[in-house]
Enzyme design. Sequence first.
Site, PDB file in Angstrom:
ATOM      1  N   ARG A 144     -38.118 -34.766  14.561  1.00 45.35           N
ATOM      2  CA  ARG A 144     -39.528 -35.123  14.463  1.00 45.35           C
ATOM      3  C   ARG A 144     -39.894 -35.223  12.986  1.00 45.35           C
ATOM      4  NH1 ARG A 144     -38.896 -31.107  18.342  1.00 45.35           N
ATOM      5  NH2 ARG A 144     -39.536 -31.682  20.464  1.00 45.35           N
ATOM      6  N   LYS A 169     -40.442 -27.326  17.788  1.00 42.23           N
ATOM      7  CA  LYS A 169     -41.410 -27.226  18.874  1.00 42.23           C
ATOM      8  C   LYS A 169     -40.964 -26.146  19.858  1.00 42.23           C
ATOM      9  CE  LYS A 169     -44.119 -30.335  21.780  1.00 42.23           C
ATOM     10  NZ  LYS A 169     -44.266 -31.730  22.242  1.00 42.23           N
ATOM     11  N   HIS A 275     -42.442 -41.433  15.146  1.00 45.09           N
ATOM     12  CA  HIS A 275     -41.849 -40.876  16.358  1.00 45.09           C
ATOM     13  C   HIS A 275     -41.038 -41.918  17.125  1.00 45.09           C
ATOM     14  CE1 HIS A 275     -41.779 -37.073  18.469  1.00 45.09           C
ATOM     15  NE2 HIS A 275     -41.881 -37.692  19.625  1.00 45.09           N
ATOM     16  N   ARG A 278     -37.406 -41.573  16.601  1.00 42.33           N
ATOM     17  CA  ARG A 278     -36.799 -40.529  17.449  1.00 42.33           C
ATOM     18  C   ARG A 278     -36.520 -41.076  18.855  1.00 42.33           C
ATOM     19  NH1 ARG A 278     -36.678 -34.751  18.607  1.00 42.33           N
ATOM     20  NH2 ARG A 278     -37.739 -34.245  20.553  1.00 42.33           N
ATOM     21  N   HIS A 301     -35.190 -30.678  23.788  1.00 45.99           N
ATOM     22  CA  HIS A 301     -35.995 -30.637  25.008  1.00 45.99           C
ATOM     23  C   HIS A 301     -35.615 -29.424  25.849  1.00 45.99           C
ATOM     24  CE1 HIS A 301     -36.698 -35.293  24.912  1.00 45.99           C
ATOM     25  NE2 HIS A 301     -37.523 -34.632  24.125  1.00 45.99           N
ATOM     26  N   TYR A 310     -35.913 -41.675  28.828  1.00 43.91           N
ATOM     27  CA  TYR A 310     -35.209 -42.733  28.092  1.00 43.91           C
ATOM     28  C   TYR A 310     -34.277 -43.534  28.996  1.00 43.91           C
ATOM     29  CZ  TYR A 310     -37.061 -40.087  24.199  1.00 43.91           C
ATOM     30  OH  TYR A 310     -37.914 -39.440  23.348  1.00 43.91           O
TER      31      TYR A 310
END
Length: 330
Positions: A144, A169, A275, A278, A301, A310
């Site tokens: 990120r 995150k 972003h 990414r 994630h 994706y």
Amino acid sequence: MHSSALPPLHSARLLDQVRERARYLHYSLRTEKAYVYWTRFFIRWHGLRHPRELGAPEVEAFLTMLATQRQVSASTHNQALSALLFLYRQVLGLDLPWMQGVNRPTRPPRIPTVLTTNEVSAILARIEGEAGLLARLLYGTGMRLMEAVRLRVKDVDFDRHAIVVREAKGNKDRVVMLPQSLLPELREQLSAAHAVWREDARTGRSGVAVPHALERKYPNVGRTWGWFWVFPAPALSIDPATGEERRHHVHEDRLQRSLRKALASSEIHKRVSAHTLRHSFATHLLQSGTDIRTVQELLGHSDVSTTMIYTHVLKVAAGGTRSPLDALAS
């Protein structure tokens, strides 16, 4: 952490108490500012009444106003709710039963914008210097934007060709690859950063901010080379948490501005942000046959279902399902 386990607040003003509690719990400066903003907005909207005098109807009325009059997004709505829950639970110490019943709006899944490899090449070719290195780092690692600008010298491992992303995150660490093609550029960047660090040390600067209470345990850790920013800001600034003049990392807007200029000259008519690089990293890895669990780990994630978004891009892009229109033409 439950409110009963938290130490008493020392600040007298409510907004200062929000800041104090956020810092004690190691929330990011961005989250702290957002929670202060929503607390102030909530109090003003209710005629400057103290939150202790307000309850479920007032909270729900405020959130309804945001949704219907302001028409804020689901993520903004959730942020406002989180700020109010933080205010009541962590600052005022009120864990009220009605708070469990406040509904969070769900954000419908969106297919992310993904660039083709040719589009990525066209954009990266138009961004030079430090911003160009940042852009290549985002596409080359899947980091990120804030993870990249906050990168510390000690977390770049040239020997193992790896980068450690700290406190990402969800407050998790992860490891991403260090692209071979970026080695010369990164070494140059570190050389430039070292000159800045050396000058700061010569002039007796305070050093960079370090997480949590590390500086109390090791008073000079913020002045060490390992903790210095890979992308230091060109000028000093006041640390809002301490009031000290320090060297911050480069501002994230630098890349965003360069990206907008690159898009304007590349004739790419997609909605692109930092972003998007990414998103493109993840999609191109899956396209090349990389296992989805590996991509999940690289992106950080928690759930593979987040990474699965994706695969939806790939299903249509791969042309696996034939359009009935093409059958008519054959």
